[in-house]
Design a protein around this motif. Sequence first.
Motif, mmCIF file in Angstrom:
data_model
loop_
_atom_site.group_PDB
_atom_site.id
_atom_site.type_symbol
_atom_site.label_atom_id
_atom_site.label_comp_id
_atom_site.label_asym_id
_atom_site.label_seq_id
_atom_site.Cartn_x
_atom_site.Cartn_y
_atom_site.Cartn_z
ATOM 1 N N LYS A 78 6.010 22.490 7.885
ATOM 2 C CA LYS A 78 7.049 21.730 8.571
ATOM 3 C C LYS A 78 6.886 21.856 10.083
ATOM 4 O O LYS A 78 6.984 20.867 10.807
ATOM 5 C CB LYS A 78 8.430 22.228 8.134
ATOM 6 N N ARG A 79 6.627 23.051 10.560
ATOM 7 C CA ARG A 79 6.443 23.285 12.006
ATOM 8 C C ARG A 79 5.227 22.534 12.532
ATOM 9 O O ARG A 79 5.273 21.920 13.596
ATOM 10 C CB ARG A 79 6.310 24.793 12.264
ATOM 11 N N GLU A 83 5.567 15.452 17.731
ATOM 12 C CA GLU A 83 5.955 15.595 19.136
ATOM 13 C C GLU A 83 4.802 15.179 20.057
ATOM 14 O O GLU A 83 5.003 14.440 21.025
ATOM 15 C CB GLU A 83 6.344 17.051 19.395
ATOM 16 N N GLU A 132 6.039 18.860 12.762
ATOM 17 C CA GLU A 132 6.917 18.613 13.907
ATOM 18 C C GLU A 132 6.115 18.604 15.211
ATOM 19 O O GLU A 132 6.316 17.729 16.062
ATOM 20 C CB GLU A 132 7.996 19.694 13.992
#
Length: 131
Positions: free
Chosen positions: A11-12, A19, A15
């Motif tokens: 998930k990180r 970004e 993200e």
Amino acid sequence: MDARTNERYRKRLLELREELRREGAVEIEPLREGLEPTEKIDEDAAPLTEMNQVIASNRNRLRTRRLQQIAEALERLDEEPDEFGLCESCDEPIPPRRMELQPWVHLCITCQSEQEEQDAPGSRKHLTDYR
């Protein structure tokens, strides 16, 4: 690493990738914009423009490299989830704090430092190197 932790890292990574994609590439300002072929470049503005071009180019290169590192980390996570978070060099667990801050890393701090030392061009020589 357990499935829950791996999912948190996935998930990180996703993200971070999103970004970087949203930010997009940094525009590189052309040196001759708006000038006729026969006009001369403003010699006072040229150094600043060149410096801005170098900075933008370096930022774009770093962004591309980071996107590649994230893609490789996601691939490692898919292909070898049990080994994700282990140093590829020494097989020791990478500290959780390091993984939280940089989930794309594949080396522990010690192995990363050793690799950077070996890769550094023109690094300082030690007396023991000349034996």
